[in-house]
Scaffold this motif. Sequence first.
Motif, PDB file in Angstrom:
ATOM      1  N   ASP A  72      87.095  56.643  47.411  1.00  0.00           N
ATOM      2  CA  ASP A  72      87.841  57.118  48.582  1.00  0.00           C
ATOM      3  C   ASP A  72      89.324  57.167  48.220  1.00  0.00           C
ATOM      4  OD1 ASP A  72      88.937  57.760  50.988  1.00  0.00           O
ATOM      5  OD2 ASP A  72      88.140  56.026  52.084  1.00  0.00           O
ATOM      6  N   TYR A  73      89.810  58.368  47.952  1.00  0.00           N
ATOM      7  CA  TYR A  73      91.198  58.522  47.528  1.00  0.00           C
ATOM      8  C   TYR A  73      92.191  58.346  48.676  1.00  0.00           C
ATOM      9  CZ  TYR A  73      89.232  60.327  43.170  1.00  0.00           C
ATOM     10  OH  TYR A  73      88.539  60.457  41.995  1.00  0.00           O
ATOM     11  N   SER A  74      91.666  58.265  49.905  1.00  0.00           N
ATOM     12  CA  SER A  74      92.573  57.969  51.008  1.00  0.00           C
ATOM     13  C   SER A  74      92.990  56.497  51.009  1.00  0.00           C
ATOM     14  CB  SER A  74      91.925  58.327  52.349  1.00  0.00           C
ATOM     15  OG  SER A  74      90.801  57.495  52.602  1.00  0.00           O
ATOM     16  N   ASP A  75      92.250  55.680  50.287  1.00  0.00           N
ATOM     17  CA  ASP A  75      92.634  54.286  50.073  1.00  0.00           C
ATOM     18  C   ASP A  75      93.551  54.252  48.853  1.00  0.00           C
ATOM     19  OD1 ASP A  75      92.934  51.602  49.650  1.00  0.00           O
ATOM     20  OD2 ASP A  75      90.850  51.245  49.059  1.00  0.00           O
ATOM     21  N   ILE A  76      94.839  54.254  49.106  1.00  0.00           N
ATOM     22  CA  ILE A  76      95.804  54.371  48.000  1.00  0.00           C
ATOM     23  C   ILE A  76      96.183  53.011  47.423  1.00  0.00           C
ATOM     24  CG2 ILE A  76      96.738  56.511  48.956  1.00  0.00           C
ATOM     25  CD1 ILE A  76      99.227  54.843  49.813  1.00  0.00           C
ATOM     26  N   SER A  77      95.467  51.969  47.800  1.00  0.00           N
ATOM     27  CA  SER A  77      95.856  50.623  47.361  1.00  0.00           C
ATOM     28  C   SER A  77      95.928  50.453  45.843  1.00  0.00           C
ATOM     29  CB  SER A  77      94.929  49.570  47.979  1.00  0.00           C
ATOM     30  OG  SER A  77      93.580  49.827  47.680  1.00  0.00           O
ATOM     31  N   PRO A  78      95.026  51.087  45.036  1.00  0.00           N
ATOM     32  CA  PRO A  78      95.195  50.924  43.583  1.00  0.00           C
ATOM     33  C   PRO A  78      96.538  51.450  43.086  1.00  0.00           C
ATOM     34  CG  PRO A  78      92.998  51.723  44.081  1.00  0.00           C
ATOM     35  CD  PRO A  78      93.776  51.801  45.359  1.00  0.00           C
ATOM     36  N   ALA A  79      96.922  52.629  43.534  1.00  0.00           N
ATOM     37  CA  ALA A  79      98.197  53.211  43.095  1.00  0.00           C
ATOM     38  C   ALA A  79      99.375  52.479  43.728  1.00  0.00           C
ATOM     39  CB  ALA A  79      98.235  54.695  43.448  1.00  0.00           C
ATOM     40  N   LYS A  80      99.259  52.155  45.018  1.00  0.00           N
ATOM     41  CA  LYS A  80     100.370  51.474  45.691  1.00  0.00           C
ATOM     42  C   LYS A  80     100.563  50.067  45.146  1.00  0.00           C
ATOM     43  CE  LYS A  80     102.423  50.698  50.218  1.00  0.00           C
ATOM     44  NZ  LYS A  80     102.993  49.392  49.849  1.00  0.00           N
ATOM     45  N   GLY A  81      99.469  49.389  44.816  1.00  0.00           N
ATOM     46  CA  GLY A  81      99.594  48.060  44.238  1.00  0.00           C
ATOM     47  C   GLY A  81     100.358  48.092  42.926  1.00  0.00           C
ATOM     48  N   TRP A  82     100.073  49.122  42.125  1.00  0.00           N
ATOM     49  CA  TRP A  82     100.794  49.272  40.857  1.00  0.00           C
ATOM     50  C   TRP A  82     102.267  49.581  41.096  1.00  0.00           C
ATOM     51  CZ3 TRP A  82      99.643  47.962  36.079  1.00  0.00           C
ATOM     52  CH2 TRP A  82     100.440  48.448  35.050  1.00  0.00           C
ATOM     53  N   PHE A  83     102.532  50.479  42.027  1.00  0.00           N
ATOM     54  CA  PHE A  83     103.899  50.853  42.358  1.00  0.00           C
ATOM     55  C   PHE A  83     104.679  49.655  42.906  1.00  0.00           C
ATOM     56  CE2 PHE A  83     106.838  52.353  45.697  1.00  0.00           C
ATOM     57  CZ  PHE A  83     107.703  53.133  44.950  1.00  0.00           C
ATOM     58  N   ASP A  84     104.049  48.868  43.758  1.00  0.00           N
ATOM     59  CA  ASP A  84     104.734  47.730  44.385  1.00  0.00           C
ATOM     60  C   ASP A  84     105.124  46.655  43.379  1.00  0.00           C
ATOM     61  OD1 ASP A  84     104.580  48.924  46.849  1.00  0.00           O
ATOM     62  OD2 ASP A  84     102.827  47.774  47.524  1.00  0.00           O
ATOM     63  N   ARG A  85     104.391  46.593  42.265  1.00  0.00           N
ATOM     64  CA  ARG A  85     104.767  45.601  41.250  1.00  0.00           C
ATOM     65  C   ARG A  85     105.807  46.154  40.288  1.00  0.00           C
ATOM     66  NH1 ARG A  85      99.604  43.762  38.168  1.00  0.00           N
ATOM     67  NH2 ARG A  85     101.155  42.439  37.175  1.00  0.00           N
ATOM     68  N   GLY A  86     106.293  47.380  40.553  1.00  0.00           N
ATOM     69  CA  GLY A  86     107.378  47.966  39.768  1.00  0.00           C
ATOM     70  C   GLY A  86     106.944  48.957  38.728  1.00  0.00           C
ATOM     71  N   GLY A  87     105.643  49.308  38.703  1.00  0.00           N
ATOM     72  CA  GLY A  87     105.144  50.227  37.686  1.00  0.00           C
ATOM     73  C   GLY A  87     105.301  51.688  38.061  1.00  0.00           C
ATOM     74  N   ILE A  88     105.089  52.543  37.079  1.00  0.00           N
ATOM     75  CA  ILE A  88     105.156  53.994  37.259  1.00  0.00           C
ATOM     76  C   ILE A  88     103.742  54.530  37.423  1.00  0.00           C
ATOM     77  CG2 ILE A  88     105.806  56.184  36.165  1.00  0.00           C
ATOM     78  CD1 ILE A  88     108.008  54.628  34.683  1.00  0.00           C
TER      79      ILE A  88
END
Length: 472
Positions: free
Chosen positions: A210-226
Amino acid sequence: MKKHKLYIFSALLCLAASCQKPDNPVPEQAEAPKLVSVSPENGAEGIMYGSIDLTLTFDAAVMCPTARRGEITIDNGAVISGINAYGKDVTLTLDNLKPASTYTVTLPEGTVTGYKENPAKAITTGFSTRDIPSQSISPVPVNPDATDATKALYRYLLSIYGKKTLSGAMANVNWNTSEAEWVAKWTGKWPAIATFDYIHLFASPANWIDYSDISPAKGWFDRGGIVSACWHWNVPGYEGSSNYTCTPGDGSGSTTVFSPANIFKDGTWEQRTAKADLAKIAGYLKLLQDAGIPVLWRPLHEAAGNTYTQYHSGAWFWWGRDGAETYVRLWRYMYDYFRQEGLNNLIWVWTCQTSNTEDMDTPFYPGDEYVDIIGKDIYNISSPAAVKSIFDLVAGLYPNKMLTLSENGGVPSMAEQWDAGAAWLYFAPWYDYGNDHTENYAHQHADIAWWNASWACEDVAGLDELPDNLYK
């Protein structure tokens, strides 16, 4: 009576002549083959660096005896990777040609032979390569409406280009950070970039994707990643099929008859499919934009496939099957559609497949105004010098863009590549299909030893080295 005597006399003369011994036969003389032309011609300037074919044409059919081929040489660190004698031509494949360098090729007498192995005279020919054009890269992304965070990320990438190379990891299939976690677990250091894949767009939303669950990408972004994303754009094998794939073919098995040219023809199932998919993925990408997340966006990759290689077997993916002109139209169509939809958080990465001057895919390039970064995918090349040769070649073809190693596997460590001068913006080893996260797992593309050797290079940056104000 006189007539009969005359006939008898003539016959005796012929008989006598036929009984005489013939003169010694003259042996057939085999002339040595003579060189007619060389391409590139002797003394040529401005030849493309990297890899070229040097063809010598003779006035007769020739051969290169296998036992003598090792005597044919090129200087200045270049190598002869192939020798082919066919008809009147001898073609040498020359690799590892450096920019702004002069080369001499020597073929001693007897390394080329003609009829009855008559040797051609010794040949010496040479040429010089062009220099790499100076780069002039735009300080802003190609999209003038890019979000502030997207512009900030682009400025940062430009500021480190040629000075640092960012580490990256691919998601295991689509929507996770499994590979990045594996790297961190066994090396103690996190990659700077995590790449996701919208490969299962056709199935989302489902209980397993479910790509509407953006938690994998947002979790990475929130820790400072690209955040980076690619899209293996899977479509039905044929109209109405429930099998989805991106491999072109006749629609049977895991192939599709989907024609990119038909996207631009009203009423076709390809047009309906493409419009629906673009609307769907634009919606998912907007969720990332709404969360303030810029994305290194790499769609429609490796389009040329084997179109220009020695195999000439065509595209690997359906988006390249109808040729360069249609592909470029599709890329620009996607770009324009996303902009019309207000999708402005993308930095556009186009994947170049050029490895030498004999298989350049420049006709597939969408154009400088549609691309921010040039990616190159490299697999199974063990020589740092060979990787540097590819880097230089691509840099010369696209002097206005940053270059990145968008996929890799079976290549020298980034420390070795960097020392050789291959200054990629970032790199991303392809994920391993069976990674079980154990230390001794035989990772196919970049094992623990490869990562540790890469981390040993002070110019390879991990997650902890990204600035805190990266998106400001």
